[in-house]
Design an enzyme around this catalytic site. Structure first.
Site, PDB file in Angstrom:
ATOM      1  N   ARG A 266     -25.682  26.742  31.186  1.00 34.64           N
ATOM      2  CA  ARG A 266     -24.999  25.682  31.936  1.00 34.64           C
ATOM      3  C   ARG A 266     -23.668  26.193  32.472  1.00 34.64           C
ATOM      4  NH1 ARG A 266     -26.172  20.391  28.009  1.00 34.64           N
ATOM      5  NH2 ARG A 266     -28.435  20.784  27.898  1.00 34.64           N
ATOM      6  N   ARG A 281     -18.677  24.374  23.484  1.00 29.79           N
ATOM      7  CA  ARG A 281     -19.162  24.272  24.854  1.00 29.79           C
ATOM      8  C   ARG A 281     -19.262  25.668  25.455  1.00 29.79           C
ATOM      9  NH1 ARG A 281     -19.350  19.737  27.848  1.00 29.79           N
ATOM     10  NH2 ARG A 281     -18.123  18.648  26.281  1.00 29.79           N
ATOM     11  N   GLU A 353     -21.283  15.376  18.973  1.00 27.04           N
ATOM     12  CA  GLU A 353     -22.692  15.392  19.378  1.00 27.04           C
ATOM     13  C   GLU A 353     -23.393  16.704  19.012  1.00 27.04           C
ATOM     14  OE1 GLU A 353     -23.252  14.773  23.569  1.00 27.04           O
ATOM     15  OE2 GLU A 353     -25.308  15.545  23.500  1.00 27.04           O
ATOM     16  N   SER A 356     -29.259  14.756  21.295  1.00 26.51           N
ATOM     17  CA  SER A 356     -29.340  13.626  22.182  1.00 26.51           C
ATOM     18  C   SER A 356     -30.819  13.373  22.422  1.00 26.51           C
ATOM     19  CB  SER A 356     -28.631  13.979  23.490  1.00 26.51           C
ATOM     20  OG  SER A 356     -28.438  12.837  24.280  1.00 26.51           O
ATOM     21  N   ARG A 395     -24.240  24.441  17.811  1.00 23.84           N
ATOM     22  CA  ARG A 395     -23.400  23.425  17.176  1.00 23.84           C
ATOM     23  C   ARG A 395     -23.767  23.234  15.714  1.00 23.84           C
ATOM     24  NH1 ARG A 395     -22.089  18.850  21.858  1.00 23.84           N
ATOM     25  NH2 ARG A 395     -21.062  20.335  23.262  1.00 23.84           N
TER      26      ARG A 395
END
Length: 432
Positions: A266, A281, A353, A356, A395
């Site tokens: 990403r 991130r 988070e 999801s 994560r």
RNA sequence: GGAGGGGUGGCCGAGUCCGGUUGAAGGCACCCGCCUUGAAAGCGGGCAUCCCCGGAAGGGGAUCGGGGGUUCGAAUCCCUCCCCCUCCGCCA
């Protein structure tokens, strides 16, 4: 993508639903006008085509009888020219409509709380209690750099910022996590493991709704012909969901439940200020992804079980977490309903988070054309597609480093993971 | 990279040379009925998708890998792109 018919027949209801997600009103207006135009053009063109078809058949019959039909042929030549014009206009309007439809997000499910910010999300449940460390918790990057297992400096040297090099036990821990998650989901939760392409074409990205709206988030290959460019997947959701694109599945074969490990790529454009330190991130991170393709009647049960499947990973790793139901404005573009799972991060003193899970209903299925034939036969219907992280591996690694840190700077390996690390029970300093 | 072959309905597979009642033969699968104690076999019938108009009945349009062209008319002719297969070369 929403069905045009729904927008035409219930424009107020659609507008209301979209407003809870923050907008879409002007697009709807344009759509209704374009749709009106389209149907007018279509009617005119089709009437002419009907006439041409009838006359052409008559010309054929006349010619077989050896009669002259040159008057009709001359007339139809003019009709043909007119049809060509109308078809061209129609094509423009169709293109406009397509573009507008692709820009509209999914409608939220009725059980989703309306809200303007993440503060309006609803906590559903908590599991586990954050461990009392008895000392000031360090961040994962402090822990990792002190142990010599997270190397951000060299990563940015060989690539750029938002990359990391994992050394020795951290690299091994990441691999162990992937294996552990895949084993859990395939052996106990009933998913089929797939290994999929990490580069996909534009049509695939459109099918899952990464394109056209989120192109700036994607890494793309450079080709002489741009139409042939490939995109690095931002999640395995993309290839897994698109897998059955342009297919009609049998209801008896549903649900399809897939799991795949892939790296995710990403650009993270527009996030310059956020989570700049550490590996929360990254431009590249590993993820084990769950995807379910099923019938409309069963998709919400499937969503609940998918969340449970993802939660199970955290339970076994004994990491405290909570489950949050996202409000209308916090959901992703394609989702009708989303649960986030958030893991406890001691250094931040909050839940972050780590998964999801979304039911996209028919939104992606309509774009990608994923249908099923009902058990009793009859018309093929659109499937519902769901996706969920099970879990984000990077994560998870962070959560382990932080939650299992010791006063001496070492990190204990969760019991469930030790068989995957040859019995290793603790990470201690290495020399990078 | 070189040479050749091929893309037709849920699947298999005719048709493409010589354009016209071919939305497309035939088979398989599937659905309904007959027969049967039940089933199979056999027999009869049905069975593509999308869009537009219509309350419905029904009518119309589009679709033979995608796009464009020729023609009154294209699965069939021309151009172009994509994909798949076989062989050779190269290569992890």
């Amino acid at each position: 993508m929403l069905p045009l018919k729904l927008i035409r027949e219930q424009p107020e209801a659609v507008a209301r639903a979209l407003a809870t997600r923050g907008g879409g009103g002007d697009i709807l207006k344009e759509l209704l006008e374009a749709d009106r135009q389209r149907r007018e053009l279509l009617r005119t063109a089709e009437e002419l085509k009907a006439r041409r078809n009838r006359t052409s058949e008559a010309i054929g019959a006349a010619k077989r009888r050896g009669e002259d039909a040159s008057a009709e042929m001359r007339e139809m030549r003019a009709v043909g020219d007119r049809i060509r014009e109308l078809d061209a206009a129609l094509q423009r309007v169709d293109g406009d409509i397509e573009g507008l439809l692709l820009a509209l997000p999914n409608l939220p499910h009725e059980s989703v709380p309306a809200g303007a910010t993440a503060d309006d999300n609803e906590e559903i449940r908590r599991w586990g209690v954050p461990r009392a460390l008895g000392f000031e918790p360090k961040s994962h990057w402090e822990i990792g750099e002190a142990l010599g297992v997270l190397d951000f400096e060299r990563a940015s040297k060989i690539a750029k910022s938002r990359f990391v090099v994992l050394w020795g036990p951290a690299a091994r821990l990441e691999r162990a996590l992937i294996d552990f998650m895949l084993d859990l989901h395939t052996r106990e939760n009933g998913y089929t493991e797939l290994a999929v392409p990490h580069l996909v074409n534009a049509a695939t990205m459109r099918g899952t709704a990464q394109l056209p709206k989120f192109e700036e988030q994607l890494f793309k290959t450079v080709e002489a012909d741009d139409n042939r460019a490939l995109y690095l997947i931002p999640t395995a959701e993309v290839p897994l969901t698109a897998l059955h694109g342009n297919e009609v599945l049998l209801e008896a074969d549903l649900p399809r439940r897939y799991v795949a490990y892939t790296p995710c790529y990403r650009r993270e454009a527009g996030t310059y200020g956020q989570d700049t330190r550490g590996m929360i991130r990254q431009h590249q991170f590993d993820k084990v992804e769950l995807v379910t393709v099923t019938t409309p009647a069963t998709s919400y049960e499937a969503l609940e079980s998918m969340v449970r499947n993802a939660e199970e990973v955290l339970k076994r790793l004994e990491l405290p977490y909570r489950v949050v139901l996202l409000c209308t404005s916090d959901m992703g573009f394609a989702a009708a309903k989303t649960y986030d799972i958030e893991v406890w991060l001691p250094s931040q003193g909050k839940y972050r988070e780590i998964s999801s899970c979304s039911n996209c209903e028919a939104f992606q299925a309509r774009r990608a054309d994923i249908r099923y034939r009902p058990a009793g036969g009859g018309k093929a219907e659109l499937c519902h597609t769901l996706n969920g992280s099970g879990l984000a591996v990077g994560r998870t690694l962070i959560a382990i480093l932080e939650n299992y840190q010791e006063a001496d700077g070492s990190v204990v390996i969760p019991t469930a993971l030790r068989p995957y690390l040859g019995g290793l029970d603790r990470i201690t300093a290495v020399r990078p």
